[in-house]
Write an enzyme that holds these catalytic residues in place. Structure first.
Site, PDB file in Angstrom:
ATOM      1  N   HIS A  57       0.772  -1.775   0.067  1.00  0.00           N
ATOM      2  CA  HIS A  57       0.312   0.269   0.236  1.00  0.00           C
ATOM      3  C   HIS A  57       0.905   0.995  -0.125  1.00  0.00           C
ATOM      4  O   HIS A  57       0.763   2.293  -1.395  1.00  0.00           O
ATOM      5  CB  HIS A  57      -0.832   0.180   1.143  1.00  0.00           C
ATOM      6  CG  HIS A  57      -2.107   0.755   1.551  1.00  0.00           C
ATOM      7  ND1 HIS A  57      -3.176   0.673   1.505  1.00  0.00           N
ATOM      8  CD2 HIS A  57      -1.547   2.202   1.940  1.00  0.00           C
ATOM      9  CE1 HIS A  57      -4.092   2.098   0.872  1.00  0.00           C
ATOM     10  NE2 HIS A  57      -3.342   3.033   1.423  1.00  0.00           N
ATOM     11  N   GLU A  58       1.446   1.022   0.857  1.00  0.00           N
ATOM     12  CA  GLU A  58       2.653   2.388   1.022  1.00  0.00           C
ATOM     13  C   GLU A  58       3.563   2.614   0.245  1.00  0.00           C
ATOM     14  O   GLU A  58       3.890   4.121  -0.139  1.00  0.00           O
ATOM     15  CB  GLU A  58       3.420   2.362   2.157  1.00  0.00           C
ATOM     16  CG  GLU A  58       2.361   2.261   3.590  1.00  0.00           C
ATOM     17  CD  GLU A  58       1.483   3.629   3.596  1.00  0.00           C
ATOM     18  OE1 GLU A  58       1.729   4.126   3.262  1.00  0.00           O
ATOM     19  OE2 GLU A  58       0.863   3.636   4.156  1.00  0.00           O
ATOM     20  N   HIS A  96       1.345   5.038  -2.888  1.00  0.00           N
ATOM     21  CA  HIS A  96       1.948   6.345  -2.696  1.00  0.00           C
ATOM     22  C   HIS A  96       3.058   6.351  -3.217  1.00  0.00           C
ATOM     23  O   HIS A  96       3.191   7.481  -3.856  1.00  0.00           O
ATOM     24  CB  HIS A  96       1.693   6.794  -1.723  1.00  0.00           C
ATOM     25  CG  HIS A  96       0.518   6.104  -0.335  1.00  0.00           C
ATOM     26  ND1 HIS A  96      -0.785   7.023  -1.612  1.00  0.00           N
ATOM     27  CD2 HIS A  96      -0.049   5.408   0.225  1.00  0.00           C
ATOM     28  CE1 HIS A  96      -1.912   6.495  -0.282  1.00  0.00           C
ATOM     29  NE2 HIS A  96      -1.639   6.421   0.189  1.00  0.00           N
ATOM     30  N   GLU A 144      -4.244   7.196  -2.984  1.00  0.00           N
ATOM     31  CA  GLU A 144      -4.969   6.561  -2.693  1.00  0.00           C
ATOM     32  C   GLU A 144      -5.128   5.165  -4.193  1.00  0.00           C
ATOM     33  O   GLU A 144      -5.286   4.205  -3.561  1.00  0.00           O
ATOM     34  CB  GLU A 144      -6.496   6.680  -1.951  1.00  0.00           C
ATOM     35  CG  GLU A 144      -6.704   5.530  -0.870  1.00  0.00           C
ATOM     36  CD  GLU A 144      -5.310   5.293   0.307  1.00  0.00           C
ATOM     37  OE1 GLU A 144      -4.263   6.519   0.544  1.00  0.00           O
ATOM     38  OE2 GLU A 144      -5.942   4.330   1.031  1.00  0.00           O
TER      39      GLU A 144
END
Ligand code: ZN
Length: 517
Positions: free
Chosen positions: A280-281, A284, A310
């Site tokens: 997830h990170e 980003h 997101e």
């Protein structure tokens, strides 16, 4: 491998109004990005004793940045740059920069310096108070800080104003997602909730349940760390331009595209938690690394908004990280990190463990099926807090009631309830819906990438991620702030933002796993 694409340097001539404005705005960015690195340090490295002084440092930086951005000469600089670029095509990088700087500047001038400074100081202290209250599972310890945060955010909303027929929450949300209003969010969320509820009811009633064994399989944290760093690099994160550290609440920050600071966390019993958080990170982080390095500090070198941000994290976490192809590749890599500790798991068991749907308390641990319900609860609560329909003291009880209604779970304590998220302590109100809007966009973008990139799924099954990253670089990252959420979605996919791709994605994957298709 990281590919930097993007419009080359602006073509704005030295001595031009847009160049003069850019110089000033880059100064403001230098101050804000310094604060961002100090914020990262506070969450990862800073000793307990640093709290008070760090709050003063951040407040001073916020004050100087605000003074620089709203200084009297800025009015003329902004007007001159807008006039100078008015004859350029609407999507020309210089014109976009002028348009977006004007927007940011107009908003900044509406906020008094004292409020900006107090909010920065409060959020630094409140984050610390939140972490202590969360540890003790005691909402009462955080309550005074949250009351002040809500109060100051109401003031902020009043200073900024909101569109006719709207409400104060709109003014705050506009900072995270330009143009977002509570009414427009409710229009998306209400039907989405019904569709998700129908899917969850079907899964609940299924006689076949996916294997959960890999979610309860202890693996040494040092091995997990080596493994998730390997995956991060393999999917495309450039460690020469970023870091991965640990924090209570995983996040991605940093100062610019060449210095991206991500964090993750580890649970001995569940490597999927660290893997999901990291992917997830990294989503980003790769978005940040894909922004135009020649325009650091300018809108065309910045992310389009938090929903688009997101979409990048959710796409790598879910469309990639929870796919059968990904696990087919990943299974072959596990022995290099865990020896024979994972040999007992078949591909089906690994893939199913990544896709178990089970209503729970914690948003960041939630599966794809229930995740958006957590977001909807927070949206309704913060909307009511800002409107004045909900008092901070009543938050825990109302929170727990909504978890019963939306997810059918009984929240045992504040730590598993309203103290789990860092956002409100940071003063980030109006932020949560971008998680779900980004989730919708992720599904829509991935459907389009599949059409554009022949053999995408087969490539992922071989550990080939570069074509997907290059597609995202070209279609999303290089666009900077040229488009708003819906405009970008239409440009890339040819359609307005819709919940249909997400529902197709969830039903197409989960129904077979649960033996329902
Ligand atoms: Zn995120």
């Amino acid at each position: 491998m990281t590919v930097l694409v993007g419009e080359r340097a602006s073509g704005s001539k030295q001595g031009s109004a847009i160049a003069a404005l850019a110089t000033r705005v880059r100064d403001v960015h230098a101050l804000n990005s310094t604060a961002s690195v100090l914020g990262w340090d506070q969450e990862t490295m800073m000793p307990e004793g640093g709290v008070e002084h760090r709050a003063s440092q951040l407040a001073l930086l916020a004050k100087i940045a605000h003074q620089t951005f709203t200084a009297s000469e800025m009015k003329d600089l902004v007007s001159a740059a807008v006039a100078e670029t008015a004859s350029l095509p609407e999507d020309h990088a210089d014109r976009v920069d002028a348009r977006e700087i004007q927007r940011d500047w107009q908003k900044a001038t509406l906020l008094p310096e004292s409020l900006v400074t107090e909010l920065a100081e409060l959020s630094s202290k409140a984050m610390h108070a939140w972490a202590a209250a969360r540890k003790a599972s005691d909402f009462a310890r955080f309550r005074p800080m949250l009351e002040r945060t809500v109060e100051l955010n109401r003031k902020k909303a009043e200073c900024l104003g909101w569109p006719k027929g709207g409400e104060p929450w709109d003014a705050l949300a506009d900072h995270y997602e330009p143009g977002l209003t509570a009414a427009s969010v409710a229009d998306v969320f209400t039907p989405l909730r019904q569709r998700l509820q129908r899917l969850l009811d079907r899964l609940k009633g299924a006689s076949r349940k996916p294997s959960n064994a890999f979610n309860e399989h202890a693996l040494a944290i040092a091995d997990q760390e080596r493994f998730v760093r390997f995956v991060a690099k393999r999917i495309g994160f450039d460690f020469t331009r970023g870091r991965l550290d640990r924090s209570t609440h995983p996040f991605c920050g940093g100062s610019h595209c060449n210095d991206v600071r991500m964090t993750t966390r580890y649970l001995e019993t569940c490597v999927l938690d660290a893997l999901g958080s990291t992917m997830h990170e990294v989503g980003h982080g790769m978005y940040e690394q894909g922004l135009d390095g020649t325009r650091i500090g300018l809108p065309m070198g910045e992310a389009a908004g938090l929903s688009v941000h997101e979409s990048q994290s959710r796409l790598w976490e879910n469309q990639v990280g929870r796919s059968r192809g990904f696990w087919s590749w990943c299974r072959g890599e596990l022995p290099a990190f865990f020896g024979d500790a994972c040999d007992c798991f078949s591909l089906d068991q690994l893939y199913e463990a990544a896709n178990v749907v089970e209503p729970g308390f914690i948003r960041v641990e939630a599966d794809e099926g229930t995740y958006n319900m957590h977001v909807m609860i927070r949206f309704e609560l913060e909307r009511a807090l800002i409107k004045g329909d909900l008092a901070v003291k009543d938050l825990p009880g109302v929170w727990n009631g909504m978890y019963r209604d939306y997810l059918g779970v009984v929240v045992p304590d504040d730590r598993h309830g309203c103290l789990q998220d860092v956002h409100w302590s940071m003063g980030a109100i109006g932020y949560f819906p971008t998680y779900t809007l980004g989730t919708l966009l992720a599904a829509q973008l991935f459907e389009k990438a599949r059409k554009d990139l022949a053999g995408l799924d087969e490539g992922i099954a071989k550990g080939e991620f570069a074509p997907l990253l290059a597609w995202l670089r070209k279609n999303v990252h290089a666009e900077g702030r040229r488009h708003r959420l819906d405009g970008l979605c239409r440009k890339v996919t040819g359609q307005p933002l819709s919940a249909d791709p997400l529902m197709r994605h969830l039903e197409g994957k989960l129904l077979p796993i649960y033996g329902l298709a």
